[in-house]
Design a protein around this motif. Sequence first.
Motif, mmCIF file in Angstrom:
data_model
loop_
_atom_site.group_PDB
_atom_site.id
_atom_site.type_symbol
_atom_site.label_atom_id
_atom_site.label_comp_id
_atom_site.label_asym_id
_atom_site.label_seq_id
_atom_site.Cartn_x
_atom_site.Cartn_y
_atom_site.Cartn_z
ATOM 1 N N VAL A 84 22.611 17.014 5.666
ATOM 2 C CA VAL A 84 23.766 16.191 6.027
ATOM 3 C C VAL A 84 24.717 17.087 6.811
ATOM 4 O O VAL A 84 25.043 18.191 6.367
ATOM 5 C CB VAL A 84 24.486 15.613 4.784
ATOM 6 C CG1 VAL A 84 25.654 14.729 5.203
ATOM 7 C CG2 VAL A 84 23.514 14.837 3.900
ATOM 8 N N THR B 269 22.744 12.033 8.394
ATOM 9 C CA THR B 269 21.933 12.351 7.223
ATOM 10 C C THR B 269 20.467 12.250 7.621
ATOM 11 O O THR B 269 20.042 11.235 8.185
ATOM 12 C CB THR B 269 22.221 11.386 6.059
ATOM 13 O OG1 THR B 269 23.617 11.455 5.734
ATOM 14 C CG2 THR B 269 21.392 11.741 4.830
ATOM 15 N N TYR C 35 27.656 21.797 8.494
ATOM 16 C CA TYR C 35 26.731 21.362 7.451
ATOM 17 C C TYR C 35 27.497 20.995 6.182
ATOM 18 O O TYR C 35 28.314 21.773 5.689
ATOM 19 C CB TYR C 35 25.705 22.455 7.143
ATOM 20 C CG TYR C 35 24.717 22.635 8.269
ATOM 21 C CD1 TYR C 35 23.690 21.716 8.469
ATOM 22 C CD2 TYR C 35 24.841 23.690 9.165
ATOM 23 C CE1 TYR C 35 22.812 21.848 9.520
ATOM 24 C CE2 TYR C 35 23.955 23.832 10.220
ATOM 25 C CZ TYR C 35 22.941 22.906 10.392
ATOM 26 O OH TYR C 35 22.067 23.043 11.438
ATOM 27 N N THR D 235 28.883 11.419 10.950
ATOM 28 C CA THR D 235 28.113 12.091 9.902
ATOM 29 C C THR D 235 26.662 11.668 10.038
ATOM 30 O O THR D 235 26.360 10.480 10.149
ATOM 31 C CB THR D 235 28.640 11.728 8.498
ATOM 32 O OG1 THR D 235 30.002 12.131 8.408
ATOM 33 C CG2 THR D 235 27.838 12.436 7.413
ATOM 34 N N THR E 183 26.845 1.900 11.352
ATOM 35 C CA THR E 183 25.736 2.731 10.879
ATOM 36 C C THR E 183 24.465 2.469 11.674
ATOM 37 O O THR E 183 24.073 1.315 11.869
ATOM 38 C CB THR E 183 25.460 2.467 9.381
ATOM 39 O OG1 THR E 183 26.656 2.715 8.652
ATOM 40 C CG2 THR E 183 24.355 3.365 8.855
ATOM 41 N N LYS F 24 16.556 17.059 2.459
ATOM 42 C CA LYS F 24 17.766 16.391 2.945
ATOM 43 C C LYS F 24 18.680 17.361 3.673
ATOM 44 O O LYS F 24 18.833 18.512 3.280
ATOM 45 C CB LYS F 24 18.520 15.782 1.760
ATOM 46 C CG LYS F 24 19.676 14.891 2.150
ATOM 47 C CD LYS F 24 20.246 14.222 0.912
ATOM 48 C CE LYS F 24 21.360 13.262 1.273
ATOM 49 N NZ LYS F 24 21.930 12.635 0.082
ATOM 50 N N GLU G 57 25.609 19.259 3.462
ATOM 51 C CA GLU G 57 24.614 19.326 2.378
ATOM 52 C C GLU G 57 23.294 19.799 2.954
ATOM 53 O O GLU G 57 22.868 19.334 4.003
ATOM 54 C CB GLU G 57 24.458 17.942 1.741
ATOM 55 C CG GLU G 57 23.519 17.889 0.573
ATOM 56 C CD GLU G 57 23.405 16.483 -0.027
ATOM 57 O OE1 GLU G 57 22.406 16.250 -0.733
ATOM 58 O OE2 GLU G 57 24.282 15.631 0.213
ATOM 59 N N THR H 231 20.089 8.657 9.457
ATOM 60 C CA THR H 231 21.232 7.758 9.402
ATOM 61 C C THR H 231 22.424 8.433 10.060
ATOM 62 O O THR H 231 22.735 9.586 9.746
ATOM 63 C CB THR H 231 21.584 7.403 7.938
ATOM 64 O OG1 THR H 231 20.421 6.890 7.296
ATOM 65 C CG2 THR H 231 22.698 6.367 7.872
ATOM 66 N N GLN H 232 23.080 7.723 10.971
ATOM 67 C CA GLN H 232 24.284 8.239 11.613
ATOM 68 C C GLN H 232 25.418 7.253 11.394
ATOM 69 O O GLN H 232 25.311 6.083 11.753
ATOM 70 C CB GLN H 232 24.062 8.472 13.108
ATOM 71 C CG GLN H 232 25.280 9.075 13.797
ATOM 72 C CD GLN H 232 25.000 9.517 15.219
ATOM 73 O OE1 GLN H 232 23.867 9.495 15.688
ATOM 74 N NE2 GLN H 232 26.038 9.929 15.922
ATOM 75 N N GLU I 181 16.748 12.513 5.884
ATOM 76 C CA GLU I 181 16.012 12.585 4.625
ATOM 77 C C GLU I 181 14.519 12.596 4.940
ATOM 78 O O GLU I 181 14.043 11.782 5.738
ATOM 79 C CB GLU I 181 16.367 11.407 3.733
ATOM 80 C CG GLU I 181 17.832 11.431 3.309
ATOM 81 C CD GLU I 181 18.230 10.220 2.494
ATOM 82 O OE1 GLU I 181 18.390 10.369 1.282
ATOM 83 O OE2 GLU I 181 18.363 9.141 3.100
ATOM 84 N N THR J 298 20.430 3.463 11.509
ATOM 85 C CA THR J 298 19.353 4.029 10.690
ATOM 86 C C THR J 298 18.049 3.896 11.457
ATOM 87 O O THR J 298 17.748 2.824 11.997
ATOM 88 C CB THR J 298 19.242 3.310 9.327
ATOM 89 O OG1 THR J 298 20.486 3.452 8.638
ATOM 90 C CG2 THR J 298 18.131 3.903 8.481
#
Length: 168
Positions: free
Chosen positions: A83, A101, A73, A99, A8, A81, A75, A116-117, A103, A10
Amino acid sequence: MENISTTTLTMVREFNVAPEKVFDAWINPNMMKKWFFTLEGTNKVCKNNPEVGGTWEIVDHRGGKDYRAIGEYLEIDPPKKLVFTFKMPELSGNDLADTITVELKEQEQGCEMTFTQEITVIHEENWTDADIVKAHDDWRSGTEQGWYYMFLGLKELVETGKISYTGQ
């Protein structure tokens, strides 16, 4: 089945604009083609269908080669947000996707973006635990460097309306 793991990344960035403006830069093709895996001067394709289940595609032409980034996509909650999946089929040679995200939180002076990946790492045959740890570090580091430069362009674009470096 290939042996894979994830690591991850971030990153947090601040912008002196409302979250709506940063959110728009992530989904508006006219803005995406200026900073998102491409530059306006090197972009060949920028397609986007920003709805859950919709897809996006960027094709950037660098060094005589086309680089294609695609995703779906998962979300969408404007302007808070986003995702989506991310992959570069020509480079990864597989169907695995990361993935991402994004925010956005409103602040007194603009907004804060937390990115975040979840990075998919394919293991080579006979890798040890130490090899996997090193691969995770290398992938995070390389990915972070790429996003670092893209986020400089994103910040300049949303705060000034243009990016000074065009890639030409």
